[in-house]
Design a protein around this motif. Structure first.
Motif, PDB file in Angstrom:
ATOM      1  N   THR A   1      -1.249 -11.966 -57.070  1.00 58.31           N
ATOM      2  CA  THR A   1      -2.056 -10.743 -56.608  1.00 58.31           C
ATOM      3  C   THR A   1      -2.515  -9.546 -57.588  1.00 58.31           C
ATOM      4  O   THR A   1      -3.620  -9.194 -57.738  1.00 58.31           O
ATOM      5  CB  THR A   1      -1.267 -10.285 -55.486  1.00 58.31           C
ATOM      6  OG1 THR A   1      -1.074 -11.269 -54.363  1.00 58.31           O
ATOM      7  CG2 THR A   1      -2.332  -9.076 -54.733  1.00 58.31           C
TER       8      THR A   1
ATOM      9  N   SER B   1      -4.069 -14.220 -43.995  1.00 55.28           N
ATOM     10  CA  SER B   1      -3.442 -13.057 -44.689  1.00 55.28           C
ATOM     11  C   SER B   1      -2.658 -13.347 -45.980  1.00 55.28           C
ATOM     12  O   SER B   1      -2.370 -14.738 -46.135  1.00 55.28           O
ATOM     13  CB  SER B   1      -2.508 -12.080 -43.944  1.00 55.28           C
ATOM     14  OG  SER B   1      -1.385 -12.745 -43.524  1.00 55.28           O
TER      15      SER B   1
ATOM     16  N   MET C   1      -0.544 -18.091 -55.209  1.00 61.06           N
ATOM     17  CA  MET C   1      -0.741 -17.530 -54.074  1.00 61.06           C
ATOM     18  C   MET C   1      -1.346 -16.067 -54.373  1.00 61.06           C
ATOM     19  O   MET C   1      -0.983 -15.431 -55.270  1.00 61.06           O
ATOM     20  CB  MET C   1       0.579 -17.483 -53.272  1.00 61.06           C
ATOM     21  CG  MET C   1       0.700 -16.798 -51.879  1.00 61.06           C
ATOM     22  SD  MET C   1       1.680 -15.268 -52.020  1.00 61.06           S
ATOM     23  CE  MET C   1       0.470 -14.174 -51.475  1.00 61.06           C
TER      24      MET C   1
ATOM     25  N   LYS D   1      -6.369  -7.804 -51.430  1.00 60.69           N
ATOM     26  CA  LYS D   1      -6.422  -6.632 -52.442  1.00 60.69           C
ATOM     27  C   LYS D   1      -7.392  -6.891 -53.353  1.00 60.69           C
ATOM     28  O   LYS D   1      -8.701  -6.479 -53.004  1.00 60.69           O
ATOM     29  CB  LYS D   1      -4.977  -6.895 -53.411  1.00 60.69           C
ATOM     30  CG  LYS D   1      -3.746  -6.944 -52.434  1.00 60.69           C
ATOM     31  CD  LYS D   1      -3.469  -5.710 -51.695  1.00 60.69           C
ATOM     32  CE  LYS D   1      -2.470  -5.969 -50.477  1.00 60.69           C
ATOM     33  NZ  LYS D   1      -1.032  -6.487 -50.866  1.00 60.69           N
TER      34      LYS D   1
HETATM   35  C1  LIG Z   1      -0.160  -7.213 -50.289  1.00 64.00           C
HETATM   36  C2  LIG Z   1       0.584  -8.274 -50.941  1.00 64.00           C
HETATM   37  C3  LIG Z   1       1.010  -9.452 -50.135  1.00 64.00           C
HETATM   38  C4  LIG Z   1       0.896  -9.705 -48.850  1.00 64.00           C
HETATM   39  O1  LIG Z   1      -0.404  -9.932 -48.299  1.00 64.00           O
HETATM   40  P1  LIG Z   1      -1.146  -9.400 -47.178  1.00 64.00           P
HETATM   41  O2  LIG Z   1      -2.470  -9.856 -47.363  1.00 64.00           O
HETATM   42  O3  LIG Z   1      -1.119  -8.056 -46.809  1.00 64.00           O
HETATM   43  O4  LIG Z   1      -0.432 -10.122 -45.796  1.00 64.00           O
HETATM   44  C5  LIG Z   1       1.574 -10.449 -51.161  1.00 64.00           C
HETATM   45  N1  LIG Z   1       2.149 -10.188 -52.242  1.00 64.00           N
HETATM   46  C6  LIG Z   1       1.487  -8.938 -52.941  1.00 64.00           C
HETATM   47  C7  LIG Z   1       1.721  -8.918 -54.518  1.00 64.00           C
HETATM   48  C8  LIG Z   1       0.805  -8.052 -52.162  1.00 64.00           C
HETATM   49  O5  LIG Z   1       0.688  -7.018 -52.973  1.00 64.00           O
END
Ligand SMILES: *Cc1c(COP(=O)(O)O)cnc(C)c1O
Length: 368
Positions: free
Chosen positions: A169, A71, A187, A192
């Motif tokens: 992300t 994750s 990271m 997403k």
């Molecule tokens: C969702 C998210 C995470 C965590 O990721 P998961 O895949 O839900 O464990 C970390 N950073 C950002 C910016 C996110 O939107």
């Protein structure tokens, strides 16, 4: 692969098997916990063909070597584990709430100390980073949409001897490549935009530093924070269309940002693509697009904001983001969301539907 291909081509063609007669076009998930002795694979916690294909593709896009995780949080926790016991982390005031909560837990247990700063305030970050072991940045931030000056912060972090990490992300490797702006580690919550279809939870880390890569890989294999082969394969399957999905979602987001700005019920639109947004110039300098996430505020009306989220028919009222489906939520409905995020802030993750349909549904929900 040819080095000067456009990223929208790389995302389609990287990480493929060699083109020899009878070879498949893409790697398949291999469902085996162990392998016949005598080779280098050994055991299912150490490697998998589907991970390798996904990692090669992400690595090619970010300009480093990737490692996939169970994750985004597993990736984040593994990166934070690089900080020595008693070390100091400078982290954003606003960022993904799960990462901030994880850092708080580590601070409460005495594992490390955390200093929180507004990452859009470069001077504040530069002042805070002295003596830090790690500088954790998110840009744009979730859900406040602040933009950090990545080259300036990476330089300041290195001058202070800190490892510089960027949670990429929101931007995705197609809109921003933090390693090329000076970061040590990138990271992702691949859950997403990267996987993109709201059907898998997955994470990734990318670095161009072989020592950091080895340290993170060692932790992944010893802690076991690995994805299953099917999850990595779904991540790769989704990633292949990222350029196309993002192009549509981003143009939808720009269209909606303009409409929302003119809407009488909306008091503030946070989207770096808007010329008056505080992060606009920075985002234009370090990103090749402004992304598909935006946030709105309704003049302090938290109950009204909650009603809007519950009144859409097309937009999905759900947490998470980056899927083909447009989604929205009032972030403060979560107790762990940072209290300086306004109660009436709604985060919108814009999908790939027709913009007119998205606007019509939002507009009717804003009238409820
Ligand atoms: C969702 C998210 C995470 C965590 O990721 P998961 O895949 O839900 O464990 C970390 N950073 C950002 C910016 C996110 O939107």
């Amino acid at each position: 692969m040819t080095p000067d291909l456009d990223p929208s081509t790389v995302v389609v063609h990287a990480g493929r098997p060699e083109r020899v007669p009878n070879a498949p076009l893409g790697e398949s998930p291999v469902f085996s916990s162990t392998y016949i002795a005598g080779g280098d694979r050994g055991y299912g916690r150490f490697g998998n063909d589907a991970w390798t294909a996904f990692e090669e593709t992400l690595g090619a896009l970010e300009g480093g070597r990737a490692l996939t995780f169970a994750s985004g949080m597993a990736a984040a926790a593994t990166v934070c584990d690089l900080v020595p016991v008693g070390g100091r982390v400078v982290a954003p005031q606003h960022a993904y709430s799960g990462v901030l909560a994880m850092l708080d837990q580590q601070a409460e247990s005495g594992r490390l100390t955390v200093v929180r700063v507004d990452v859009s305030d470069t001077e504040r970050v530069v002042a805070a980073v002295a003596g830090a072991d790690m500088l954790w940045i998110e840009s744009p931030t979730n859900p406040a949409m602040e933009v950090a000056d990545l080259p300036a912060l990476a330089a300041a972090g290195h001058a202070a001897g800190a490892t510089v990490v960027v949670d990429n992300t929101f931007a995705t490797p197609l809109l921003q490549q933090p390693l090329s702006l000076g970061a040590d580690i990138v990271m992702h919550s691949a859950t997403k935009f990267i996987a993109g279809h709201s059907d898998v939870v997955l994470g990734a880390v990318i670095t161009a530093n072989d020592d950091l890569w080895a340290a993170i890989e060692l932790r992944r294999r010893s802690v076991g924070s690995i994805p299953g082969p099917m999850e990595a394969w779904l991540g790769l399957r989704g990633l292949r269309t990222l350029a196309l999905r993002l192009e549509r979602a981003q143009s939808n987001a720009a269209f909606l940002a303009d409409r929302l700005l003119a809407h009488p019920r909306v008091s503030r639109v946070r989207y770096p693509g808007l010329p008056d947004d505080p992060g606009h110039a920075r985002a234009a300098a370090q990103m090749s697009g402004f992304g598909a996430i935006l946030a709105i505020e309704l003049g302090g009306d938290a109950e009204g904001a909650q009603r809007v989220c519950e009144s859409t028919r097309l937009w999905v009222h759900a947490t998470s983001l980056g899927g083909v489906e447009s989604m929205l939520e009032r972030r403060r409905r979560w107790p762990i969301e940072v209290p300086t995020i306004p109660e009436d802030l709604i985060r919108l993750s814009v999908g790939i539907e027709h913009p007119d349909d998205l606007w019509a549904d939002l507009d009717q929900a804003l009238k409820v």
